[in-house]
Design a protein around this motif. Sequence first.
Motif, PDB file in Angstrom:
ATOM      1  N   ALA A 159       2.482   6.718  13.053  1.00 29.08           N
ATOM      2  CA  ALA A 159       2.766   7.939  13.017  1.00 29.08           C
ATOM      3  C   ALA A 159       4.939   8.114  13.413  1.00 29.08           C
ATOM      4  CB  ALA A 159       1.761   9.080  13.421  1.00 29.08           C
ATOM      5  N   PRO A 160       5.727   8.803  12.579  1.00 23.31           N
ATOM      6  CA  PRO A 160       6.335   9.180  13.005  1.00 23.31           C
ATOM      7  C   PRO A 160       6.592   9.392  14.638  1.00 23.31           C
ATOM      8  CG  PRO A 160       6.122   9.862  10.496  1.00 23.31           C
ATOM      9  CD  PRO A 160       4.987   9.743  11.174  1.00 23.31           C
ATOM     10  N   LEU A 161       8.018   8.732  15.434  1.00 21.58           N
ATOM     11  CA  LEU A 161       6.840   9.204  16.429  1.00 21.58           C
ATOM     12  C   LEU A 161       9.139   9.108  17.358  1.00 21.58           C
ATOM     13  CD1 LEU A 161       5.888   8.972  19.405  1.00 21.58           C
ATOM     14  CD2 LEU A 161       6.138   6.934  19.470  1.00 21.58           C
ATOM     15  N   ASP A 162       9.702   9.741  17.666  1.00 21.53           N
ATOM     16  CA  ASP A 162      10.858   9.846  18.107  1.00 21.53           C
ATOM     17  C   ASP A 162      10.483  10.861  19.704  1.00 21.53           C
ATOM     18  OD1 ASP A 162      13.495  10.542  19.355  1.00 21.53           O
ATOM     19  OD2 ASP A 162      14.099  11.154  17.614  1.00 21.53           O
ATOM     20  N   LEU A 163      10.429  10.056  20.742  1.00 23.11           N
ATOM     21  CA  LEU A 163      10.355  10.276  21.681  1.00 23.11           C
ATOM     22  C   LEU A 163      10.917   9.851  23.042  1.00 23.11           C
ATOM     23  CD1 LEU A 163       7.086  12.078  22.966  1.00 23.11           C
ATOM     24  CD2 LEU A 163       6.450  10.625  23.360  1.00 23.11           C
TER      25      LEU A 163
ATOM     26  N   THR B 299      10.716   5.446  15.674  1.00 24.63           N
ATOM     27  CA  THR B 299      10.008   4.419  14.035  1.00 24.63           C
ATOM     28  C   THR B 299      10.601   5.047  12.642  1.00 24.63           C
ATOM     29  OG1 THR B 299       8.344   6.399  13.754  1.00 24.63           O
ATOM     30  CG2 THR B 299       7.916   5.000  15.863  1.00 24.63           C
ATOM     31  N   GLY B 300      10.419   3.735  12.262  1.00 27.05           N
ATOM     32  CA  GLY B 300      10.814   3.994  10.883  1.00 27.05           C
ATOM     33  C   GLY B 300      10.191   2.672   9.751  1.00 27.05           C
ATOM     34  N   PRO B 301      10.293   3.048   9.221  1.00 28.60           N
ATOM     35  CA  PRO B 301       9.279   2.269   7.545  1.00 28.60           C
ATOM     36  C   PRO B 301       9.810   0.996   7.415  1.00 28.60           C
ATOM     37  CG  PRO B 301      10.554   4.043   6.638  1.00 28.60           C
ATOM     38  CD  PRO B 301      10.467   3.960   7.553  1.00 28.60           C
TER      39      PRO B 301
ATOM     40  N   ASP C 255      -0.849  -7.067   3.943  1.00 22.83           N
ATOM     41  CA  ASP C 255      -0.478  -6.456   2.558  1.00 22.83           C
ATOM     42  C   ASP C 255      -0.436  -4.637   2.950  1.00 22.83           C
ATOM     43  OD1 ASP C 255      -1.709  -9.287   1.296  1.00 22.83           O
ATOM     44  OD2 ASP C 255      -3.436  -8.180   2.332  1.00 22.83           O
ATOM     45  N   GLY C 256      -0.257  -5.013   4.088  1.00 25.75           N
ATOM     46  CA  GLY C 256       0.318  -3.132   4.466  1.00 25.75           C
ATOM     47  C   GLY C 256       2.003  -2.764   4.946  1.00 25.75           C
ATOM     48  N   THR C 257       2.262  -1.611   5.505  1.00 27.22           N
ATOM     49  CA  THR C 257       3.096  -1.401   6.066  1.00 27.22           C
ATOM     50  C   THR C 257       2.861  -0.520   6.900  1.00 27.22           C
ATOM     51  OG1 THR C 257       3.177   0.503   4.560  1.00 27.22           O
ATOM     52  CG2 THR C 257       4.760  -1.583   3.742  1.00 27.22           C
ATOM     53  N   GLY C 258       3.819  -0.830   8.729  1.00 28.62           N
ATOM     54  CA  GLY C 258       3.706  -0.021   9.065  1.00 28.62           C
ATOM     55  C   GLY C 258       5.370   0.737   9.617  1.00 28.62           C
ATOM     56  N   LEU C 259       5.121   1.261  10.439  1.00 27.76           N
ATOM     57  CA  LEU C 259       6.656   1.982  11.105  1.00 27.76           C
ATOM     58  C   LEU C 259       6.852   0.799  12.394  1.00 27.76           C
ATOM     59  CD1 LEU C 259       5.313   5.607  11.562  1.00 27.76           C
ATOM     60  CD2 LEU C 259       6.780   4.541  10.055  1.00 27.76           C
ATOM     61  N   ARG C 260       7.959   0.540  12.243  1.00 33.59           N
ATOM     62  CA  ARG C 260       8.736  -0.176  13.491  1.00 33.59           C
ATOM     63  C   ARG C 260       9.561   0.459  14.505  1.00 33.59           C
ATOM     64  NH1 ARG C 260       6.307  -4.778  14.829  1.00 33.59           N
ATOM     65  NH2 ARG C 260       5.727  -6.288  13.108  1.00 33.59           N
TER      66      ARG C 260
ATOM     67  N   SER D 153      -0.293   5.948  18.458  1.00 37.62           N
ATOM     68  CA  SER D 153      -0.339   4.062  18.969  1.00 37.62           C
ATOM     69  C   SER D 153      -1.846   4.104  18.208  1.00 37.62           C
ATOM     70  CB  SER D 153      -0.336   5.050  20.386  1.00 37.62           C
ATOM     71  OG  SER D 153       0.279   4.536  20.791  1.00 37.62           O
ATOM     72  N   ARG D 154      -2.380   5.009  17.453  1.00 32.66           N
ATOM     73  CA  ARG D 154      -3.781   5.058  16.854  1.00 32.66           C
ATOM     74  C   ARG D 154      -3.538   3.416  16.233  1.00 32.66           C
ATOM     75  NH1 ARG D 154      -4.948  11.178  15.662  1.00 32.66           N
ATOM     76  NH2 ARG D 154      -5.490  11.765  17.566  1.00 32.66           N
TER      77      ARG D 154
END
Length: 417
Positions: A315-319, A339-341, A347-352, A405-406
């Motif tokens: 999930a997007p995060l700015d913490l 985080t950003g995509p 086969d997937g994408t996530g937020l680094r 974090s999930r």
Amino acid sequence: MTVLEYRTLPEAELDHALDLHYIVFLGKEPDDDVRKLHREILAHCTRIGAYEHGELVGLLGAHPLSLSVPGGELPCAGVTFVSVAPTHRRRGVLSGMIAELWRQCAAAGQPLAALWVSETGIYGRFGFEPATRSYTVEIDTDRPLALRIEPDDRPLRLVPPERAPAVIGSRHAAAREERAGRVARDDFWWRTHILPEADGENDDLTPVRVVTIGDPGAEPAGYVSYRTSCDDEGRGTVQVGELEAESPAVAAALWRYLTSIDLADKVRAWGRPLDDPLLRFAADRDQVRIVQEFPALWLRLVDVPAALAGRVWSAPLDLTVEVTDERLPANAGRYRITTGPKEHGGDGTGLRAEVTRTDAAPDLTIGVQELAAGYLGDIGAAELLRAGLVTEHTPGAAARLERASRTELLPHTTDEF
């Protein structure tokens, strides 16, 4: 006080180190084959020895592992063979060896360390915390296994253990991509840790058996490894080592096979994930019982920013997080996690995440132990907040960190070392 020296333990001292290890763990001298196996495993480890006047009084080994983390994998020191001579307890020997381990992790670029504990009260003070949990499941086999789904009907076959890694390695690799907490395996690891000829801890168990399921000539859709035993009264038990399946139907077929083995009264599976589909598709939960839940892999973030940036986030995060770390002060401080995509492979994408030092006021204060508890996706920050283990400065900060974090599946570790 005598000054202790910490240095690499040479191969010429392996047998002496094992003698110390067996004394510490109160075990009888193992047979020649088990001792040979232990010697080979220790030879493959990074080894730290603690010496007093040239005499070995402490030992710590570390496997150079690659551990699956959400969205990828990171180098990890797999701590093992930790032993302190009974004459040198409470003299800082373990603290000194672990401090040396942190130096070696930094030099090797290992942002994580992990271990299985023999005494849970020891390692929390060094920043380790359980990051995966497991069940032990027992199935009564005095009646057919009742299922709510139809098992896969593709054929089963026995595979000789020496050939098994080449056959089932791809299925294990696929499982690593799905769950964090899994160790990458080479031929040495398969042979010494997963499929050794003897169990090493229980002389009553048979050699390991491996069964696969799938179409002939195709990659297996699943596999199971197990051993069997029989007590003095003729009651047999199937001890499951590992079961991996590409679908619930494949898993159902493997569980049905295990529960249909002749002369066995019980199937016992140690180390099953908390979200094991068996617990849902079993029709009779009096037949399939959870008999134990336990902390499995204990994790330590040795390099906090590298570890946080090395996984993907859901999930997007700015913490802004303030991390406390008494044992590794270089980790302590405030970090802004944004985080950003970005593509993360597969086969997937996530937020680094971009993780940077900051002087800004923190949204959350968290200890390095608690950070490890949720790093692989197990215990969330909001749960830790409710336990009083996290301090929230901005309302909702813990819940935001927990959402980010999930993971789709809970982390799970089967490789004990």
